[in-house]
Design a protein around this motif. Structure first.
Motif, PDB file in Angstrom:
ATOM      1  N   VAL A  57      36.588  38.957  31.781  1.00 49.74           N
ATOM      2  CA  VAL A  57      37.433  40.084  32.175  1.00 49.74           C
ATOM      3  C   VAL A  57      38.684  40.138  31.311  1.00 49.74           C
ATOM      4  N   GLN A  58      38.955  41.323  30.770  1.00 48.52           N
ATOM      5  CA  GLN A  58      40.196  41.550  30.032  1.00 48.52           C
ATOM      6  C   GLN A  58      41.187  42.261  30.941  1.00 48.52           C
ATOM      7  N   ASP A  59      42.242  41.542  31.300  1.00 49.17           N
ATOM      8  CA  ASP A  59      43.302  42.123  32.118  1.00 49.17           C
ATOM      9  C   ASP A  59      44.199  42.986  31.236  1.00 49.17           C
ATOM     10  N   TRP A  60      45.297  43.436  31.779  1.00 46.17           N
ATOM     11  CA  TRP A  60      46.204  44.416  31.194  1.00 46.17           C
ATOM     12  C   TRP A  60      46.840  43.949  29.878  1.00 46.17           C
ATOM     13  N   HIS A 114      28.861  39.917  29.979  1.00 46.53           N
ATOM     14  CA  HIS A 114      29.348  41.283  30.149  1.00 46.53           C
ATOM     15  C   HIS A 114      30.866  41.316  30.068  1.00 46.53           C
ATOM     16  N   PHE A 115      31.391  42.511  29.845  1.00 41.84           N
ATOM     17  CA  PHE A 115      32.816  42.674  29.562  1.00 41.84           C
ATOM     18  C   PHE A 115      33.403  43.740  30.474  1.00 41.84           C
ATOM     19  N   MET A 116      34.336  43.307  31.329  1.00 39.63           N
ATOM     20  CA  MET A 116      35.061  44.209  32.222  1.00 39.63           C
ATOM     21  C   MET A 116      36.478  44.357  31.701  1.00 39.63           C
ATOM     22  N   ILE A 117      37.033  45.570  31.841  1.00 41.15           N
ATOM     23  CA  ILE A 117      38.367  45.818  31.304  1.00 41.15           C
ATOM     24  C   ILE A 117      39.252  46.492  32.344  1.00 41.15           C
ATOM     25  N   SER A 118      40.532  46.133  32.312  1.00 45.59           N
ATOM     26  CA  SER A 118      41.512  46.690  33.243  1.00 45.59           C
ATOM     27  C   SER A 118      42.011  48.032  32.729  1.00 45.59           C
ATOM     28  N   VAL A 119      41.924  49.044  33.590  1.00 48.83           N
ATOM     29  CA  VAL A 119      42.440  50.374  33.244  1.00 48.83           C
ATOM     30  C   VAL A 119      43.300  50.875  34.404  1.00 48.83           C
ATOM     31  N   TRP A 120      44.562  51.006  34.151  1.00 48.84           N
ATOM     32  CA  TRP A 120      45.511  51.484  35.168  1.00 48.84           C
ATOM     33  C   TRP A 120      45.608  53.012  35.103  1.00 48.84           C
ATOM     34  N   PRO A 121      45.962  53.656  36.216  1.00 52.62           N
ATOM     35  CA  PRO A 121      46.198  55.110  36.194  1.00 52.62           C
ATOM     36  C   PRO A 121      47.619  55.441  35.725  1.00 52.62           C
ATOM     37  N   LEU A 178      26.748  39.873  40.372  1.00 51.00           N
ATOM     38  CA  LEU A 178      26.653  38.878  41.435  1.00 51.00           C
ATOM     39  C   LEU A 178      26.747  37.457  40.895  1.00 51.00           C
ATOM     40  N   GLY A 179      26.811  37.324  39.567  1.00 51.56           N
ATOM     41  CA  GLY A 179      27.017  36.026  38.950  1.00 51.56           C
ATOM     42  C   GLY A 179      28.497  35.665  38.916  1.00 51.56           C
ATOM     43  N   PHE A 180      28.850  34.715  38.057  1.00 55.65           N
ATOM     44  CA  PHE A 180      30.212  34.216  37.995  1.00 55.65           C
ATOM     45  C   PHE A 180      31.042  35.019  36.998  1.00 55.65           C
ATOM     46  N   TRP A 181      32.279  35.362  37.414  1.00 54.04           N
ATOM     47  CA  TRP A 181      33.220  36.049  36.528  1.00 54.04           C
ATOM     48  C   TRP A 181      34.375  35.115  36.198  1.00 54.04           C
ATOM     49  N   GLN A 182      34.747  35.091  34.935  1.00 58.80           N
ATOM     50  CA  GLN A 182      35.949  34.378  34.529  1.00 58.80           C
ATOM     51  C   GLN A 182      37.014  35.391  34.121  1.00 58.80           C
ATOM     52  N   SER A 183      38.206  35.222  34.687  1.00 61.02           N
ATOM     53  CA  SER A 183      39.296  36.145  34.414  1.00 61.02           C
ATOM     54  C   SER A 183      40.589  35.358  34.311  1.00 61.02           C
ATOM     55  N   ARG A 184      41.562  35.970  33.679  1.00 56.14           N
ATOM     56  CA  ARG A 184      42.863  35.326  33.502  1.00 56.14           C
ATOM     57  C   ARG A 184      43.913  36.416  33.352  1.00 56.14           C
TER      58      ARG A 184
END
Length: 958
Positions: free
Chosen positions: A449-452, A487-494, A416-422
């Protein structure tokens, strides 16, 4: 005739009707069959729209399931949407009267006509709520797909004259009330199908069907050529299409053509059908002439566009749009046209790229007989299946939806906090430098956030970091956690590239769709690689995909999953038919019957997989598409690859509200938009300042969404990359980022209500002000929780905007406490750095300490801003923030009440407990009255101080 004769006549009619019902149904089986939880009525197939039996099941006193089968038996169909079981028994009864079967609960009366199976719903006092159309309202038409039988399913409902319809997912047409409008259920980038609607008339409908569907006004759109057309010289039969090969010099026309259709809607259409001598990469087309209709009334025009599109009617500019050429947008125009009048039309299209899109379609006005109808038309299914949900307000309808489809889980508090992504951080170094810069500048942040494309270029689907750019991902994540508290979010495609190890393993087990492979279809990366997606409907493949993520990524310390392209976007912008062809072979049966549920099944595998290996850390998923039931899998949704335009920002307001009113509470968007026009990539000074203002206004809106997330293509979206420190844009964005964290006690508490009491965070005004009919069509304002009225600014250069203050209470300016009466529209100040923000009279807003991340320190001191004038109440909710102990009752609620009559505030005895709970804290009370003009400001003076130890305490306003 005497009253006695009337009474006798009525009894004869009732008896005769019952006899007819008996005769009609006996011809097929029996009058009706009473089951354990409802009734089955055997209908006359010839007059019931191809229906052999209708089943009514009582799920709860306020929820009724209606199923219609093409035969006298019901196929065994496992719902992907619903998961209810072991519900309490319901008291109900069923009787036959006249030509109908009457089913009653304590809250509803359901009437089913014997011969047709038509169903209607009324309150116990007989007040109508909703009814299926009595004649020709239902139709089951046999169809064949892949040599297998299925049925096309249609159902019409009759609406009350002032019925308004909301929900149905997330769409980009900027439509709010869908009455007499059309919604298409076909998952696509920026378009999300959720088959649940709510009405201001106290009902909801959950349409349990996974196929491509049209909802609302279900008539198919027509080609613009089905209107009477005239060219620019007034010759009948077509429009004049002027082709220019230089969009900077439109007056230089290379050639003209007579055209009566504009239909480049899907991938390759423009390549296949545009003239070979037109330079699509640099040119432009202008269609002009006149249109004429044989109908008077509201005509619907639907435009698909990639690149630049402008539309004029009688020289009035109605649309001025841009969307990145590779991801078309949708625009709707509702135009009141008069029968047989000519209207001059001009449509200008600059493709802005080698592959682009434009189409123009229309619908004549809704026929008079259909103006009070609303329908569902689904391409495929084994039977018709829907749930009628009744309630006292829209919150209770959403509660009914979640009873059927699953509770919305608690997200981890940091989400619920702030996310930075690019799009995208290209190396481990970039990620660490970005987070370090946030911390140095003291800009609050919780998630990076780590995108593709963190993998090697030819290794998509491996889920393996490219070690030349990410030499030690494990250490990087550990450093983010331990040093930066991020925290670290990562992009995972199917998605899987052909012949990589993971592809070979999945392919050997039959877990992949193979049509794209057979076609040799290449993607857009480098030289282009052949790829496909895994079949998320295959239970073994679901587990296999999780196992891959677990071994390659999760064990490194990944905190959250970004499930991109989950429509599934095997190949972008294809037609529905092409999408279905790509989803072969299909484990669940027919792709036609299931394709819209892919994002649900995709998320299910990740949610269940992670909980199977770690049931202490909350799962968190972000997905580009959604479906009914997704909330039970800890999934939020964002609005896809939208464009960085003011009109796109405005459309997100409506998109987010309707998505939330579809029962799924967690929604976000790319603050600033994803794709940008070329003018912003290397901007002049004017464009640069517009870019900064656009991002500032979008940021102000985004902070009051359920999730607060920045993302986009170049230019980079970090606050300090958008504008220099000290600039008004920088100051505003930093202010709202800090405000988000100060409001965390308020935000986390309403998140707690979302799980425990089926609450909705982002709220259309009709949810809280249903008696105020002025709110029914306001789609650019909304409530954020119970107290905050959000009014985004979406016009360039605006310094004010009109704000409607709903009736029934007064409103306080959030910043300075100025009081306004409700039931009026005001011109609210909107200086560059602030959006108009109001607090409801009779509200309590808890404000916590300044934070750099959500769990930096406990909220041992909370300031309660009490907005007086009416009684007020708020429940402060707390739990252990990141685990699942709340499911076992480990949480606490502190009720807070203000009495206007007694001028007292009572902090109730704390209910519940959890590990690490604060046993004592301080509450600072700031009294906001109509006279003192106090807003929610940092270091506001508190006249009352309460030392709270968990016991109830009451104090009087000073």
């Amino acid at each position: 005739m005497t009253k006695k004769a009337n009474h006798i006549g009525a009894r004869i009619l009732i008896f005769f009707g019952a006899f007819l019902c008996l005769l009609t149904t006996k011809a097929y089986a029996q009058e009706f069959v009473k089951t354990a939880n409802g009734v089955i009525i055997y209908t006359n197939n010839n007059i019931s729209g191809g229906t052999g039996a209708v089943r009514v099941q009582i799920i709860s006193p306020t929820i009724i399931r209606v199923t219609a089968s093409p035969s006298a038996t019901f196929p065994a169909v496992e719902s992907l949407i619903t998961n209810y079981k072991n519900l309490p028994a319901v008291n109900w009864q069923a009787d036959s009267i006249s030509n109908a079967i009457i089913v009653k609960t304590d809250s509803l009366i359901v009437t089913v006509q014997c011969s047709t199976g038509t169903v209607s719903f009324t309150k116990p006092d007989g007040t109508p709520v909703l009814a299926e159309r009595p004649y020709n309202g239902r139709h089951l038409q046999p169809v064949v797909f892949s040599g297998q039988p299925s049925w096309q399913i249609n159902q019409l409902f009759e609406l009350a004259p002032n019925d308004a319809i909301y929900g149905l997912g997330q769409h980009q047409d900027d439509m709010y009330n869908y009455r007499n409008q059309q919604v298409t259920f076909f998952q696509n980038n920026t378009e999300v199908a959720v088959p649940f609607l709510v009405s201001n008339h106290q009902y909801g409908i959950l349409w349990d069907n996974n196929s491509i569907s049209r909802v609302g006004d279900t008539r198919p759109f027509q080609s613009i050529g089905s209107l009477k057309l005239f060219d620019k010289n007034n010759k009948e039969g077509w429009l004049t299409a002027s082709y220019s090969n230089n969009h900077n010099q439109l007056s230089q026309v290379a050639f003209t053509k007579a055209e009566s259709d504009i239909n480049y809607e899907f991938l390759n259409d423009s390549k296949l059908f545009l003239p070979a001598d037109f330079d699509v990469a640099h040119g432009a087309i202008t269609w002009e002439g006149a249109i004429q209709s044989g109908f008077t009334g509201m005509h619907k025009f639907r435009f698909t566009y990639g690149g630049y599109m402008k539309v004029w009617l009688n020289d009035s500019l109605l649309l001025d749009r841009w969307r990145q050429p590779w991801n078309p947008g949708v625009a709707l125009l509702n135009l009141p046209l008069q029968q047989n009048n000519k209207y001059q039309i001009r449509i200008q299209w600059i493709p802005d790229g080698g592959e682009s899109y434009i189409s123009v379609k229309w619908l004549n006005p809704v026929p008079e007989a259909d103006k009070n109808s609303f329908g569902f038309s689904s391409e495929a299914g084994k039977h018709l299946d829907y749930y009628f949900v009744y309630g006292q307000n829209i919150d209770s309808l959403i509660a009914g939806y979640r009873l059927l489809t699953g509770k919305a889980t608690m997200l981890p508090s940091w989400a619920l906090g702030f996310w930075q992504s690019r799009e995208r951080y290209t190396s481990q170094k970039e990620i660490l430098q970005t987070v370090d810069e946030f911390r140095k500048r003291r800009i609050p942040l919780d998630n990076i956030v780590q995108d593709w494309s963190y993998w090697k270029q030819d290794d998509w689907g491996s889920q393996v970091f490219d070690t030349t750019r990410f030499p030690n991902a494990d250490s990087m994540i550990q450093l983010l956690h331990q040093k930066y508290h991020t925290h670290f979010m990562i992009s995972v495609w199917p998605k899987f590239y052909k012949n990589i190890d993971a592809y070979n393993q999945f392919n050997a087990k039959g877990w992949l769709y193979t049509r794209n492979i057979a076609n040799g279809q290449r993607d857009w990366i480098g030289k282009g690689y052949v790829s496909t997606f895994y079949d998320a409907f295959n239970k073994d493949a679901q587990k296999g995909f999780w196992d891959l993520l677990n071994t390659k990524l999760y064990n490194k310390g990944i905190d959250a999953w970004w499930m991109d392209a989950s429509e599934p976007d095997i190949l972008s912008n294809v037609s529905p038919q092409k999408r279905k062809e790509e989803m072969q072979p299909f484990a669940a049966g027919l792709a036609e019957e299931y394709l819209n549920a892919y994002p649900l099944e995709n998320a299910k595998g990740i949610y269940e997989g992670q909980r199977s290996v770690n049931d202490t850390s909350r799962v968190f998923i972000l997905t580009r598409s959604a479906f009914a039931g997704l909330q039970r899998y800890a999934a939020a949704t964002w609005s896809g690859d939208i464009a960085s335009r003011w009109e796109d920002m405005k459309a997100q307001i409506t998109a987010g509200i309707n998505f939330s009113m579809s029962g799924l509470p967690y929604w976000t968007m790319d603050i600033g938009g994803f794709a940008v026009e070329h003018r912003y990539e290397k901007p002049n000074s004017k464009d640069l300042e517009e870019w900064r203002e656009l991002n500032t206004r979008w940021y102000q809106f985004g902070v009051f969404c359920p999730l607060f997330r920045v993302h986009g293509q170049y230019p980079y979206r970090e606050i300090y990359n958008t504008s220099p420190e000290g600039h008004e844009a920088y100051n505003s964005m930093l202010y709202y980022d800090k405000l988000r964290y100060a409001l965390m006690p308020y935000i986390y508490s309403i998140a707690g209500q979302t799980y425990h009491n089926n609450y909705t965070i982002m709220r259309g005004l009709v949810m809280d002000f249903e008696k105020d009919t002025a709110t029914y069509n306001i789609h650019d304002q909304y409530m954020f929780g119970p107290s905050l009225l959000i009014n985004p600014v979406y016009n360039y250069g605006a310094k004010s905007r009109n704000v409607y203050l709903p009736a029934g209470q007064g409103w306080y300016n959030f910043y300075n406490g100025q009081f306004y009466e409700g039931a009026q529209t005001i011109t609210a100040d909107a200086p560059y750095g602030r959006l108009p923000l109001f607090v409801k009279e009779g509200a309590i807003i808890p404000v916590g300490p300044a934070l750099q991340y959500t769990n930096e320190k406990p909220a041992d001191t909370i300031t309660l801003f009490v907005f007086t004038g009416k009684d007020a109440a708020f429940t402060l909710y707390e739990d252990e923030n990141t685990n699942y102990s709340y499911e076992q009752g480990a949480y606490a609620n502190i009720g807070i009440n203000y009495s206007q009559q007694n001028k007292t505030i009572t902090i109730q005895q704390r209910q519940g407990s959890f590990k690490g709970m604060l046993s004592k804290r301080i509450f600072r009370i700031v009294w906001v009255t109509k006279d003192n003009h106090t807003g929610i400001i940092e270091n506001a003076k508190a006249k009352t101080l309460i030392h709270y130890n968990g016991k109830a305490i009451t104090v009087r306003m000073k």
